[in-house]
Design a protein around this motif. Structure first.
Motif, short mmCIF file in Angstrom:
data_model
loop_
_atom_site.label_atom_id
_atom_site.label_comp_id
_atom_site.label_asym_id
_atom_site.label_seq_id
_atom_site.Cartn_x
_atom_site.Cartn_y
_atom_site.Cartn_z
N ILE A 98 11.28 -56.94 -10.24
CA ILE A 98 10.47 -55.89 -9.62
C ILE A 98 10.99 -55.58 -8.22
O ILE A 98 11.05 -54.42 -7.80
CB ILE A 98 8.99 -56.31 -9.58
N SER A 134 10.09 -45.24 -16.26
CA SER A 134 9.24 -44.58 -15.27
C SER A 134 9.09 -45.44 -14.02
O SER A 134 9.01 -44.92 -12.90
CB SER A 134 7.87 -44.26 -15.86
N ARG A 135 9.08 -46.77 -14.16
CA ARG A 135 9.00 -47.63 -12.98
C ARG A 135 10.19 -47.40 -12.06
O ARG A 135 10.05 -47.28 -10.84
CB ARG A 135 8.93 -49.11 -13.40
N ASN A 136 11.38 -47.34 -12.66
CA ASN A 136 12.58 -47.07 -11.88
C ASN A 136 12.50 -45.71 -11.22
O ASN A 136 12.87 -45.52 -10.05
CB ASN A 136 13.80 -47.14 -12.81
N GLU A 161 7.60 -47.06 -19.98
CA GLU A 161 7.14 -47.84 -18.83
C GLU A 161 8.31 -48.29 -17.96
O GLU A 161 8.28 -48.17 -16.72
CB GLU A 161 6.35 -49.05 -19.33
N ASP A 162 9.35 -48.84 -18.58
CA ASP A 162 10.49 -49.36 -17.83
C ASP A 162 11.23 -48.26 -17.08
O ASP A 162 11.59 -48.41 -15.90
CB ASP A 162 11.45 -50.08 -18.77
N GLU A 200 0.42 -49.09 -14.30
CA GLU A 200 0.81 -50.31 -13.58
C GLU A 200 2.27 -50.22 -13.11
O GLU A 200 2.63 -50.78 -12.08
CB GLU A 200 0.61 -51.52 -14.47
N ALA A 201 3.10 -49.51 -13.88
CA ALA A 201 4.48 -49.29 -13.45
C ALA A 201 4.50 -48.50 -12.14
O ALA A 201 5.32 -48.77 -11.25
CB ALA A 201 5.25 -48.53 -14.53
N SER A 233 3.43 -50.96 -9.24
CA SER A 233 4.48 -51.92 -8.88
C SER A 233 5.67 -51.24 -8.20
O SER A 233 6.39 -51.87 -7.43
CB SER A 233 4.96 -52.68 -10.12
N ALA A 234 5.87 -49.93 -8.47
CA ALA A 234 7.00 -49.22 -7.88
C ALA A 234 6.70 -48.68 -6.50
O ALA A 234 7.63 -48.42 -5.73
CB ALA A 234 7.42 -48.07 -8.80
N GLN A 282 14.03 -53.38 -8.30
CA GLN A 282 13.70 -52.01 -8.70
C GLN A 282 13.00 -51.25 -7.58
O GLN A 282 13.18 -50.05 -7.44
CB GLN A 282 12.81 -52.03 -9.95
N ARG A 283 12.22 -51.97 -6.79
CA ARG A 283 11.47 -51.31 -5.71
C ARG A 283 12.35 -51.01 -4.50
O ARG A 283 12.12 -50.03 -3.78
CB ARG A 283 10.30 -52.20 -5.27
#
Length: 512
Positions: A66, A288-290, A285-286, A386-387, A390-391, A69-70
Motif C-alpha cells: 500500500i 483503481s487504487r493505483n 479494485e487493484d 476502500e481502495a 487507502s490511496a 502505491q500511495r
C-alpha cells in the motif's frame, strides 16, 4: 499524464478481468469434478492452510504494498523496500507455523507435512515481491494478469491431479493435494513475474535487486531504503492488521464456532459466492487504487516551472476525474446489486445443484449460498471505496480509520455471536455477520470520500450513485414473482427452473 493513467488503468483492468474469466473457467470446471471426490471435512481443513498462507503473506507485505502505491519515490525505491517483505516473511511464517502446530488442530492425514509445505510456499511467493512492485509502478497489468492466471491454472491442475491419482490408487492424502497446489501456485507465479519483468528492468534502467540510490538528501536509510516509505509503511501496519482481522474474521469465527463439516459447507458457499468478486471486482479494485493514488496525489511540486495557480488548477482537474470515476463505478455496482438481490437467492441453489451435485445441495450449502448473494454487492462496493481511502488518506486519517475498523471488528464479533450462538443460524449467520461488517465499512468509506472531495471543492453526491425508485420497487417485486411461478416449468426439472429464473432475471435486468 492523468489521461494516460486512466487509459492504462482501464485497459489493465479489462485485460485482467478477461484473463481471470478465462483461467477461472478452466479451474471452475476442474473444481466441480474435484468436489465430488472430497468430503466437507477435508475441504474445511483446507481452509486452515489457505488462511495460514494468506495471513503469512499479508503480515509480511501488505503495508509495504500500500505504501509503494500511495507514494512514488521511483521504481528502484519501491523495489528496494520490497525486500523487507521477504525478510519479514521468514519469522512471520515460522511463528504462525509453530502456533498452529501447538494448537488443537484437526487430526487429518499429512496435515503437519502440509503446513511445512505451506511455510515454504509463502517464502517462494514473497520472492516475487520486487517484480510485483515494479509491475505496479510501471502499470504493467498484462504481466500481472498473465502471472496470476498461469498460477491459478497450474495450482488447479496439480491439486486435481493428486486427488484423482489418490482415488485411483486407493490412497488417503488428506489435505496434501491442497498444499502441493499452493506450492505450484507460488512457484509458477514467481517464475512468470521474474521472467516477464527482467527485460523491462533492463530497458527502463532499474534493477530487481537492491541497489544504491544516488541522492543528495537524507531521505534514504543506508542509501537504500526511502525513509518516507518506511514511515508510511509503519503507520499502515496497525491499520492492515485490523483490516486482516475483519477480512479473515469469518474464517476465524467459523473455526471457533463451527464443526469441520460446517466449515467445509461455508467454504464451498464462500468460494462460489466470491467467484465473481475474484474475477470482476478484484481487478477493478487493484487498478483503481493505483489510479486514485496518482490522480489525488499532490501535484504542486510536479514541475518547477509550474506556478502555484497552474499546479492547483491541474490538481483540481485530476481530483474531479477521480470523483467521476469513483461515482461511475459505484453507480454500476449499485445497479448490479439490485439484480443480485432480486434474482441471486433463487438462482444460486439451482446452479449449485448443477455444478456440485446433490451431495452439497442436501448438506445445506444451497441455502448458505443463497444468503451469500446479499453479501456479494457489499463486497464490491466496499472494495472500490476502500481502495479510494487507502490511496488518498493521510497518515492521521489512516490512524483514525484504524480506530473505526477496530470498532467494526467488535461489531462484527457481536453480530456473529448473535447470529451463530443466540439465533443458531450456522453458516448462514456467519454470512449475515459479514454483511454487517461490510455495511459498517462502506458507511465509513463513503463518508471519508464525501469529506475528501468537499475539502477539495469537488462535488460528490451519494444520491448520484443510487438507482432510481422504479428499479428499487421492481427489486422488491421480483422475488415474489419467482416464488409464484415456481413449478411453472416443473415438468422440465432443474433445466426448466433455470430457464424460468433466467427469463425473469433478464427482463428485470433490461428494465433496470
Amino acid at each position: 499524464m492523468a489521461e494516460d493513467s486512466i487509459s492504462a488503468s482501464a485497459k489493465g483492468a479489462t485485460f485482467m478481468v478477461l484473463l481471470q474469466v478465462g483461467s477461472r473457467a478452466i479451474t471452475f470446471a476442474l473444481n466441480q469434478i474435484l468436489l465430488r471426490f472430497l468430503s466437507p471435512k477435508i475441504l474445511g481443513v483446507a481452509v486452515y492452510l489457505e488462511l495460514y498462507i494468506h495471513s503469512s503473506l499479508y503480515f509480511s507485505r501488505e503495508s509495504l504494498r500500500i505504501a509503494t502505491q500511495r507514494r512514488s519515490d521511483g521504481v528502484q525505491a519501491a523495489v528496494n523496500i520490497s525486500y523487507l517483505a521477504i525478510v519479514a516473511g521468514l519469522p512471520v511464517g515460522a511463528l504462525m507455523t509453530e502456533l498452529l502446530l501447538r494448537s488443537n488442530y484437526p487430526n487429518v492425514p499429512y496435515l503437519t507435512t502440509s503446513l511445512r509445505i505451506s511455510q515454504l510456499t509463502a517464502v517462494i511467493e514473497l520472492l516475487s515481491e520486487p517484480a510485483f512492485v515494479a509491475v505496479q509502478q510501471n502499470m504493467l497489468y498484462k504481466t500481472r494478469a498473465a502471472a496470476e492466471a498461469t498460477a491459478v491454472i497450474v495450482k488447479t491442475f496439480v491439486t486435481a491431479g493428486l486427488v484423482f491419482w489418490a482415488q485411483g490408487q486407493g490412497q488417503e492424502l488428506g489435505v496434501l493435494p491442497f498444499a502441493a497446489g499452493e506450492l505450484a501456485y507460488s512457484t509458477s507465479l514467481t517464475i512468470v513475474y521474474l521472467t516477464q519483468t527482467a527485460p523491462v528492468a533492463r530497458l527502463k534502467g532499474f534493477s530487481l535487486f537492491p541497489k544504491w540510490v544516488q541522492t543528495s538528501t537524507r531521505q534514504y536509510a543506508f542509501s537504500l531504503l526511502s525513509k518516507p516509505l518506511l514511515y508510511l509503511s509503519a503507520s499502515l501496519y496497525l491499520q492492515t492488521a485490523i483490516k486482516w482481522a475483519l477480512t479473515e474474521g469469518d474464517k476465524l469465527l467459523v473455526g471457533f464456532f463451527a464443526t469441520l463439516e460446517d466449515q467445509g459447507i461455508y467454504a464451498v458457499s464462500a468460494n462460489y459466492g466470491g467467484l465473481i468478486a475474484r474475477m470482476l471486482f478484484r481487478p477493478v479494485e487493484d487498478s483503481s487504487r493505483n489510479l486514485f493514488a496518482k490522480l489525488c496525489s499532490d501535484t504542486k511540486s510536479k514541475s518547477d516551472s509550474d506556478d502555484e495557480k497552474t499546479a492547483t488548477k491541474h490538481n483540481n482537474g485530476n481530483v474531479k476525474q477521480a470523483s467521476t470515476i469513483l461515482r461511475d463505478i459505484l453507480r454500476i455496482y449499485s445497479i448490479a446489486s439490485l439484480i443480485t438481490f432480486a434474482v441471486g437467492p433463487t438462482a444460486a441453489p439451482l446452479l449449485l445443484q448443477v455444478v456440485a451435485g446433490n451431495k452439497w445441495t442436501d448438506s445445506g450449502a444451497g441455502e448458505v449460498l443463497a444468503t451469500y448473494c446479499y453479501c456479494i454487492p457489499l463486497l464490491a462496493i466496499n472494495g472500490v471505496s476502500e481502495a479510494f481511502v487507502s490511496a488518498t488518506a493521510s497518515p492521521a486519517e489512516l490512524q483514525r480509520q484504524s480506530f473505526w475498523m477496530g470498532a467494526f471488528t467488535v461489531g462484527f464479533g457481536l453480530s456473529a455471536f448473535v447470529f451463530l450462538r443466540v439465533l443458531e443460524m450456522g453458516a448462514q449467520g456467519l454470512v449475515l455477520a459479514n454483511c454487517v461488517n461490510m455495511a459498517l465499512r462502506i458507511v465509513f468509506n463513503l463518508s471519508f470520500a464525501t469529506h475528501f472531495f468537499e475539502r477539495q471543492g469537488v462535488e460528490f453526491k451519494l444520491r448520484d450513485i443510487l438507482p432510481n425508485l422504479y428499479a428499487g420497487g421492481a427489486t422488491a417485486v421480483v422475488p415474489s414473482l419467482l416464488a409464484r411461478t415456481q413449478g411453472l416449468l416443473g415438468r422440465y426439472g432443474i433445466l426448466g427452473d433455470l430457464v424460468r429464473v433466467g427469463a425473469i432475471g433478464a427482463v428485470f435486468a433490461a428494465f433496470t
